[in-house]
Structure formats: structure tokens, C-alpha cells
Design an enzyme around this catalytic site. Structure first.
Site, PDB file in Angstrom:
ATOM      1  N   ASP A 188      -0.190   6.206   1.036  1.00  0.00           N
ATOM      2  CA  ASP A 188      -0.790   6.994   1.533  1.00  0.00           C
ATOM      3  C   ASP A 188      -1.829   7.357   2.488  1.00  0.00           C
ATOM      4  O   ASP A 188      -2.460   8.567   1.861  1.00  0.00           O
ATOM      5  CB  ASP A 188      -0.092   8.692   1.645  1.00  0.00           C
ATOM      6  N   ARG A 189      -2.966   6.145   2.307  1.00  0.00           N
ATOM      7  CA  ARG A 189      -4.529   5.811   2.573  1.00  0.00           C
ATOM      8  C   ARG A 189      -4.479   6.771   1.066  1.00  0.00           C
ATOM      9  O   ARG A 189      -5.923   7.201   1.487  1.00  0.00           O
ATOM     10  CB  ARG A 189      -4.582   7.168   3.712  1.00  0.00           C
ATOM     11  N   LEU A 190      -4.223   6.438  -0.373  1.00  0.00           N
ATOM     12  CA  LEU A 190      -5.021   7.271  -0.867  1.00  0.00           C
ATOM     13  C   LEU A 190      -5.257   5.371  -2.126  1.00  0.00           C
ATOM     14  O   LEU A 190      -4.862   5.310  -3.297  1.00  0.00           O
ATOM     15  CB  LEU A 190      -4.640   7.995  -2.529  1.00  0.00           C
ATOM     16  N   HIS A 191      -5.817   5.201  -0.903  1.00  0.00           N
ATOM     17  CA  HIS A 191      -7.380   4.182  -1.715  1.00  0.00           C
ATOM     18  C   HIS A 191      -7.612   3.992  -2.387  1.00  0.00           C
ATOM     19  O   HIS A 191      -7.953   4.973  -3.188  1.00  0.00           O
ATOM     20  CB  HIS A 191      -7.932   3.701  -0.496  1.00  0.00           C
TER      21      HIS A 191
END
Ligand SMILES: Cc1cc2nc3c(=O)[nH]c(=O)nc-3n(C[C@H](O)[C@H](O)[C@H](O)COP(=O)(O)O)c2cc1C
Length: 210
Positions: A188-191
Site C-alpha cells: 500500500d505504498r508504505l515503503h
């Protein structure tokens, strides 16, 4: 939060990349990620996009191959090229590596840049295929030429010496990293982003918001 490398192990740090996974030397850590990418099938993990900007401040980027990792990141090129002119006027650079699926990682490096010594350039020159050495002698990188035939004639004029001598205008540079950031894709783009910054005490490691 900024931490010294010695105590960078926060409890509850649950990203895919945990600070405790990282080597405390970011250049060694970069070598580890290059090895991971190669093992995962990346064909040219040592390719890095190198950004420079010269006296006029206009950024310029191109790929080069990383050819050494020690206290810096080494690449070789033509000292008469556009990138070399930039580095003469502003001896600082940024480079970025990208490792595609399945590893989904990026590493950014920036810092000051210095030429390698002649001996180091000679050592690397000697490892290059002879035909590549002849091409480097004939090609004055980034200069305008009229036709490809002109270039081929220049290669033919180099002759067929079995050990072509390195021209002084060809050699290496070493980026001495001041900032190295490790990025890995998260759900979820929580890199994950973990950044090493060098100060007078050594490396400091901090986690950045993606
Ligand atoms: C994957 C890849 C690797 C490259 N490696 C190098 C290299 O190690 N050294 C180099 O001088 N040029 C290399 N090149 C060519 C450069 O991208 C560039 O065209 C050349 O260095 C001239 O750049 P400049 O005019 O900005 O100086 C490579 C290109 C690609 C696509």
C-alpha cells in the site's frame, strides 16, 4: 529520529527492512543489496544513474557502471566528457541504483567526487576487453562527430597493439558518500526508507516517511 549507528535498533520497527538488518557501513550494505539483486536475476545491478551539474547548475543524468565499492563508489569514464566537465566545475554527484522485481529496491548515494589515481585507472583499464580499450582511445566521449564512419576510421587508426595504452584522458572517479538511502517497496505504498548521513562522528541512520 536520528540515531547513531551504534544504537539504531528501535523496538517495534516492523518494516520489511528493519534497521537491525542493515550493515552499519552503508557501502557494504549497498554491496549486499547488489548481490541480492543479482541473485534474484537482475542482469546489470551495478548500473547506476549518475547525476552531475556543472558551473551553470543544469542537472544532467546518465547511466554508468559501478566498478568498485570500498570507501566510495567507483566508476570509469572519459575525463574529456560532459560529465567530467561538470565534475571539474562542481565535484559532487548523486547516483541511484534501481533493482526491479522481485526485490523492488532503490539505493541513492550522494557526496563529493575525486578522480582515482593513475594506478587504479591502469588496473581497471587492463581488465577491459582489448576492443573496448581501442574504442575508448578512438572515442573522445561527448564530442560532436559528423558520421559513424569517422568514428570507425578513428578506431582503425588506433592500430592493433595487443595491449593498447590507457590515454590520460580516460580514468576513474570515486564518489565519497555523505548520504546513502535504502528504499524498499512496501505494501500500500508504505515503503521503507532508511537513510545514512555522515557527520563528524560517523554514520547516522534515520527512517524516513515514504
Ligand atoms: C547501462 C549503461 C552503462 C554505461 N556505463 C558507462 C560507463 O561505465 N562509463 C561511461 O563513461 N559511460 C557509460 N555509459 C554511457 C553513458 O550513459 C553516457 O552516454 C556517456 O558516459 C556520456 O555521458 P556524458 O556526455 O554525460 O558525459 C553507459 C550507458 C548505459 C546505458
Amino acid at each position: 529520529m536520528t540515531q547513531t549507528c551504534a544504537d539504531a535498533a528501535p523496538v517495534g520497527d516492523t518494516g520489511r527492512v528493519d534497521v537491525t538488518d542493515l550493515d552499519r557501513d552503508p557501502v557494504r550494505q549497498l554491496a549486499n543489496w547488489i548481490a541480492d539483486a543479482r541473485a534474484a536475476g537482475e542482469l546489470m545491478p551495478e548500473a547506476m544513474c549518475l547525476a552531475t551539474s556543472g558551473a551553470e547548475g543544469m542537472p544532467s543524468a546518465r547511466f554508468v557502471l559501478m566498478r568498485g565499492l570500498d570507501d566510495g563508489v567507483v566508476f570509469f569514464t572519459d575525463y574529456g566528457s560532459d560529465k567530467a566537465r561538470d565534475l571539474r566545475d562542481n565535484p559532487r554527484a548523486a547516483a541511484v541504483f534501481h533493482f526491479s522485481a522481485p526485490v523492488h529496491r532503490q539505493v541513492r548515494v550522494s557526496g563529493s567526487v575525486a578522480k582515482t589515481g593513475a594506478e587504479e585507472s591502469d588496473r581497471y583499464w587492463a581488465t577491459r576487453p582489448v576492443a573496448s580499450r581501442r574504442s575508448a582511445i578512438a572515442s573522445h566521449q561527448s564530442s560532436v562527430i559528423t558520421t559513424r564512419r569517422e568514428l570507425e576510421a578513428a578506431v582503425a587508426a588506433v592500430g592493433d597493439a595487443p595491449e593498447p595504452v590507457r590515454p590520460e584522458r580516460w580514468g576513474g572517479y570515486r564518489i565519497h558518500p555523505e548520504v546513502v538511502e535504502f528504499w524498499e517497496e512496501g505494501q500500500d505504498r508504505l515503503h521503507d526508507r532508511l537513510r545514512f548521513r555522515r557527520d563528524h562522528e560517523g554514520w547516522r541512520l534515520e527512517r524516513l516517511s515514504p
